[in-house]
Design a protein around this motif. Structure first.
Motif, PDB file in Angstrom:
ATOM      1  N   GLN A   9       0.827  -1.203   0.000  1.00  0.00           N
ATOM      2  CA  GLN A   9       0.000   0.000   0.000  1.00  0.00           C
ATOM      3  C   GLN A   9       0.863   1.255   0.000  1.00  0.00           C
ATOM      4  O   GLN A   9       0.546   2.252  -0.663  1.00  0.00           O
ATOM      5  N   TRP A  52      -6.228   7.126  -0.373  1.00  0.00           N
ATOM      6  CA  TRP A  52      -5.864   5.705  -0.314  1.00  0.00           C
ATOM      7  C   TRP A  52      -5.174   5.355   0.998  1.00  0.00           C
ATOM      8  O   TRP A  52      -5.349   4.262   1.524  1.00  0.00           O
ATOM      9  N   SER A  93     -12.361   3.805   4.318  1.00  0.00           N
ATOM     10  CA  SER A  93     -12.351   2.543   3.584  1.00  0.00           C
ATOM     11  C   SER A  93     -11.679   2.673   2.218  1.00  0.00           C
ATOM     12  O   SER A  93     -12.063   3.506   1.397  1.00  0.00           O
ATOM     13  N   ARG A  94     -10.663   1.841   1.979  1.00  0.00           N
ATOM     14  CA  ARG A  94     -10.024   1.847   0.662  1.00  0.00           C
ATOM     15  C   ARG A  94     -10.988   1.353  -0.408  1.00  0.00           C
ATOM     16  O   ARG A  94     -10.894   1.770  -1.554  1.00  0.00           O
ATOM     17  N   TYR A  95     -11.877   0.446  -0.038  1.00  0.00           N
ATOM     18  CA  TYR A  95     -12.800  -0.122  -1.003  1.00  0.00           C
ATOM     19  C   TYR A  95     -13.914   0.850  -1.382  1.00  0.00           C
ATOM     20  O   TYR A  95     -14.673   0.585  -2.311  1.00  0.00           O
ATOM     21  N   GLN A  96     -13.996   1.959  -0.668  1.00  0.00           N
ATOM     22  CA  GLN A  96     -15.013   2.952  -0.986  1.00  0.00           C
ATOM     23  C   GLN A  96     -14.368   4.308  -1.272  1.00  0.00           C
ATOM     24  O   GLN A  96     -14.362   4.775  -2.404  1.00  0.00           O
ATOM     25  N   GLY A 142     -11.035   5.155  -1.021  1.00  0.00           N
ATOM     26  CA  GLY A 142      -9.800   5.003  -1.782  1.00  0.00           C
ATOM     27  C   GLY A 142     -10.051   4.719  -3.245  1.00  0.00           C
ATOM     28  O   GLY A 142      -9.493   5.390  -4.131  1.00  0.00           O
ATOM     29  N   ILE A 143     -10.900   3.748  -3.527  1.00  0.00           N
ATOM     30  CA  ILE A 143     -11.205   3.415  -4.917  1.00  0.00           C
ATOM     31  C   ILE A 143     -11.958   4.554  -5.589  1.00  0.00           C
ATOM     32  O   ILE A 143     -11.741   4.847  -6.770  1.00  0.00           O
ATOM     33  N   MET A 201     -18.843   7.524  -4.136  1.00  0.00           N
ATOM     34  CA  MET A 201     -18.180   6.604  -3.215  1.00  0.00           C
ATOM     35  C   MET A 201     -17.391   7.373  -2.148  1.00  0.00           C
ATOM     36  O   MET A 201     -17.372   6.983  -0.976  1.00  0.00           O
ATOM     37  N   GLY A 206     -18.639   7.137   1.640  1.00  0.00           N
ATOM     38  CA  GLY A 206     -17.654   6.418   2.451  1.00  0.00           C
ATOM     39  C   GLY A 206     -17.178   7.235   3.638  1.00  0.00           C
ATOM     40  O   GLY A 206     -17.044   6.714   4.761  1.00  0.00           O
ATOM     41  N   THR A 264     -18.030   6.316   7.673  1.00  0.00           N
ATOM     42  CA  THR A 264     -16.971   6.118   8.662  1.00  0.00           C
ATOM     43  C   THR A 264     -17.117   7.069   9.847  1.00  0.00           C
ATOM     44  O   THR A 264     -17.048   6.655  11.013  1.00  0.00           O
TER      45      THR A 264
END
Length: 226
Positions: free
Chosen positions: A110, A153, A158-161, A163-164, A203, A207, A211
């Protein structure tokens, strides 16, 4: 639960309504001012959503980031420099925001990804425009969006939300730059730029709110609704 729905869901639904439908009307004969407002409404409602769901300074900051994005969306229709300036202001604000929420532990892969992301993105952006006089300005702008994506990132969101979502935003901008060069006659940017950008912003906003609201309710027995 009903209160959460009343406060947030209508703004998310309105954002999705305008954000998704804009893709299908952007090349239509709708008068310019109406189409400009339509374009800005998608991310504009995300700004309202953040303000409503986070009753604190963080909500105002996230709302301002989204509002600057909405202003940039609309301004690009008439003045590229002003539009890019609004986006860059939003990126700089986002960088400062993410710096307050650093992830304490990062995996080696990462860290490498975040370190490489910025110079690689700037290099790619610099090589894309056919008019080389535009390359320095594009590279400078790309530095801001790539740094924003790297900070998102490596944040504790959340990286999946988040970050992406930030990476999708960056890819969307790179496709815009590619349309000024190797993809000038390609349909790919026309198909992908707006969906990548809008859903990236969606996102990011949802996100961050999810959080922070979970953290706010950490000591509460009440369920948290995004």
């Amino acid at each position: 639960m009903k209160s959460a729905f009343a406060e947030s869901r209508p703004f998310l639904l309105l954002s999705l309504l305008f954000g998704i439908s804009y893709f299908f009307v952007k090349d239509s004969n709708i008068p310019g001012l109406y189409l400009m407002a339509w374009k800005g409404a998608g991310v504009g409602f995300l700004a309202i959503y953040a303000l409503v769901r986070l009753h604190r300074l963080d909500g105002k900051i996230v709302g301002a980031i989204m509002a600057l994005g909405a202003v940039g969306d609309m301004a690009l229709e008439y003045d590229l420099v002003f539009g890019a300036g609004a986006f860059m202001a939003g990126h700089l604000l986002a960088i400062a925001f993410y710096s307050r929420f650093r992830r304490h532990k990062l995996g080696f892969s990462q860290k490498i990804f975040a370190i490489i992301l910025v110079p690689l993105s700037v290099l790619i952006a610099w090589t894309l425009p056919s008019d080389r006089a535009e390359a320095p300005g594009i590279a400078i702008y790309c530095l801001s969006v790539a740094a924003m994506a790297a900070m998102a990132w490596t944040s504790r969101f959340s990286r999946y939300q988040v970050g992406i979502g930030a990476i999708l935003f960056l890819v969307s901008d790179l496709l815009i730059f590619a349309r000024m060069g190797p993809l000038e006659t390609s349909i790919i940017p026309d198909i992908l730029v707006w969906p990548l950008y809008y859903f990236g912003q969606f996102m990011i906003a949802t996100g961050i709110v999810a959080t922070l609201r979970h953290e706010m309710a950490a000591d509460s027995a009440d369920p948290v609704h995004v």
